[in-house]
Design a protein around this motif. Structure first.
Motif, PDB file in Angstrom:
ATOM      1  N   VAL A  13       0.863  -1.179   0.000  1.00 51.33           N
ATOM      2  CA  VAL A  13       0.000   0.000   0.000  1.00 51.33           C
ATOM      3  C   VAL A  13       0.899   1.227   0.000  1.00 51.33           C
ATOM      4  CG1 VAL A  13      -1.799   1.273   1.217  1.00 51.33           C
ATOM      5  CG2 VAL A  13      -1.790  -1.241   1.281  1.00 51.33           C
ATOM      6  N   GLU A  14       1.144   1.781  -1.184  1.00 47.93           N
ATOM      7  CA  GLU A  14       2.067   2.919  -1.329  1.00 47.93           C
ATOM      8  C   GLU A  14       3.405   2.630  -0.656  1.00 47.93           C
ATOM      9  OE1 GLU A  14       0.518   6.870  -0.778  1.00 47.93           O
ATOM     10  OE2 GLU A  14      -1.542   6.212  -1.172  1.00 47.93           O
ATOM     11  N   GLU A  70       9.748   4.646  -1.972  1.00 47.47           N
ATOM     12  CA  GLU A  70       8.302   4.490  -2.115  1.00 47.47           C
ATOM     13  C   GLU A  70       7.633   4.403  -0.740  1.00 47.47           C
ATOM     14  OE1 GLU A  70       4.954   1.585  -4.229  1.00 47.47           O
ATOM     15  OE2 GLU A  70       6.993   0.843  -3.918  1.00 47.47           O
ATOM     16  N   LYS A  73       7.417   7.785   0.925  1.00 44.93           N
ATOM     17  CA  LYS A  73       6.320   8.561   0.323  1.00 44.93           C
ATOM     18  C   LYS A  73       4.992   8.128   0.929  1.00 44.93           C
ATOM     19  CE  LYS A  73       8.232   9.612  -4.264  1.00 44.93           C
ATOM     20  NZ  LYS A  73       8.156   9.283  -5.708  1.00 44.93           N
ATOM     21  N   GLY A  74       4.827   6.805   1.099  1.00 43.37           N
ATOM     22  CA  GLY A  74       3.615   6.275   1.714  1.00 43.37           C
ATOM     23  C   GLY A  74       3.455   6.747   3.147  1.00 43.37           C
ATOM     24  N   ASN A  77       2.343  10.337   3.077  1.00 43.74           N
ATOM     25  CA  ASN A  77       0.997  10.492   2.538  1.00 43.74           C
ATOM     26  C   ASN A  77      -0.092   9.919   3.450  1.00 43.74           C
ATOM     27  OD1 ASN A  77      -0.937  11.236   0.577  1.00 43.74           O
ATOM     28  ND2 ASN A  77      -0.895   9.201  -0.318  1.00 43.74           N
TER      29      ASN A  77
END
Length: 310
Positions: A13-14, A70, A73-74, A77
Motif C-alpha cells: 500500500v504505497e 516508495e 512517500k507512503g 501520505n
C-alpha cells in the motif's frame, strides 16, 4: 537477501506493508500497518542493507532503495499528521488498513525513523557536504525535514512527563481524538495538551530509539540542539532509573514522582541506549556514518568498499 527479494514481489500500500506475514504462504496477512512494534525494522533495513552493500557498487540492490523511497512517500501520505494545538508532527497507524480509521498512536519504537530518514537522505555524510556537492534531491530534503520534525516530537515525548522520560506509547490530540490533558505531566511543557499518555502505556523500558536518532541527526546536521536534548534525556535516566547498588531499572509510570521501579534492566540499555549516547557526545570520527551502518541492535557493520583488507 532471499527474503528481501521475495518481499519485493508482494503487493503493498504505497510501499507500506502489514506487520504480519505467513511463514507458510509467504504472503502478508491482516491489514495492520504501523512503524511501531513488528513493523519498524522492515523499513529500517530497506535503506540500511542497501547502504551496507555499498550503494551503487551493487546495482542488483537498487530495488531496495526504490522500495525505501516508495515507503517513505507512503509514510508521508498516509501516516504523518500534526497534533493540536501545537502541531507536533507524528506518525500514526492504520490498524485496519488504508480504508480503515487512522489511529493517532505512536510507539516509542517509531522514534528510530528520524535517524533512518536522515541517513537515507545524505547517505551518512553531513548535510553541509551533501548540499555543497549537490547530492540532495527534493525527496531527500523532504525526508530530512520530516526527520527533524519527528526528532522534536520524540524529544517532547520525554519532556512532557514529570520525570523527563518517555512512555512506551503516546497518543496525539487530533480532531476527533482527545482524552483531556496529561495527568502527572510536566505542566511547564507547552506540549502537555498535544500528547496523551494512557495509564497502561506509561512505563519506560530504557529504550534506545530516540537517542539513536539524536546521534544520527547530530552527526548529519551538526546542530548542537541534538546533544542538548540527549543530555537532558541522559540526566533523567541518571536521576530516576539509576540503582545505587548498580545498574538501571525500567519504570512503571513516567508521570509519577518518585516513579516505581521494576527491578529489571533490558540488555538493550547497555548494548544500544548508552552506546548511542556515548557516540552522540563523542568525536564524529568514531564510527563515521559514511563508513559504518548500525543494525537494529546497534552493532556497527563496515560499509562494503570503504575498508581495504590488510
Amino acid at each position: 537477501m532471499k527474503v528481501l527479494e521475495h518481499l519485493k514481489t508482494l503487493p503493498k500500500v504505497e510501499g507500506l506493508v502489514p506487520i504480519y506475514i505467513s511463514p507458510h504462504s509467504g504472503e502478508f496477512s491482516g491489514e495492520n500497518i504501523r512503524l511501531g512494534s513488528r513493523g519498524d525494522s522492515y523499513y529500517e533495513y530497506l535503506i540500511k542493507v542497501w547502504l551496507h552493500r555499498g550503494i551503487s557498487r551493487d546495482s542488483n540492490l537498487t530495488y531496495l532503495y526504490e522500495m525505501y523511497i516508495e515507503a517513505m512517500k507512503g509514510v508521508r501520505n498516509l501516516l504523518v499528521r500534526k497534533s493540536i494545538p501545537n502541531e507536533l508532527v507524528f506518525i500514526g497507524e492504520l490498524p485496519f488498513g488504508p480504508k480503515g480509521a487512522f489511529s493517532p498512536k505512536m510507539d516509542h519504537l517509531v522514534c528510530f525513523l528520524p535517524g533512518t530518514l536522515a541517513l537515507g537522505s545524505t547517505k551518512g555524510i553531513t548535510k553541509e557536504k551533501a548540499m555543497k556537492d549537490h547530492m540532495l534531491t527534493s525527496e531527500d530534503l523532504e525526508n530530512l525535514k520530516l526527520a527533524e520534525d519527528l526528532a522534536k516530537t520524540c524529544f517532547e515525548m520525554y519532556s512532557v512527563t514529570s520525570t523527563g522520560l518517555a512512555p512506551e506509547i503516546a497518543y496525539f490530540h487530533v480532531e476527533g481524538f482527545s482524552e483531556g490533558g496529561l495527568d502527572g505531566g510536566n505542566k511547564s511543557s507547552e506540549y502537555v495538551n498535544d500528547i496523551i499518555i494512557k495509564p497502561a502505556d506509561r512505563h519506560n523500558l530504557l529504550r534506545p530509539e530516540t537517542v539513536e536518532s539524536l546521534f544520527v541527526l547530530y552527526r548529519i546536521t551538526e546542530d548542537s540542539k541534538y546533544r542538548e536534548w540527549g543530555w537532558q534525556i541522559f540526566e533523567a535516566f541518571e536521576k530516576y532509573t539509576k540503582v545505587d547498588s548498580g545498574g538501571y531499572s525500567s519504570l512503571d509510570d513516567v508521570t509519577k514522582i518518585p516513579p516505581q521501579r521494576r527491578d529489571k534492566m533490558e540488555t538493550f540499555f547497555l548494548g544500544e541506549t548508552l552506546k548511542y549516547l556515548y557516540l552522540l557526545f563523542g568525536e564524529s570520527t568514531i564510527m563515521p556514518l559514511d563508513k559504518f551502518v548500525f543494525n537494529t541492535e546497534a552493532h556497527p557493520f563496515p560499509i562494503k568498499g570503504t575498508f581495504k583488507r590488510e
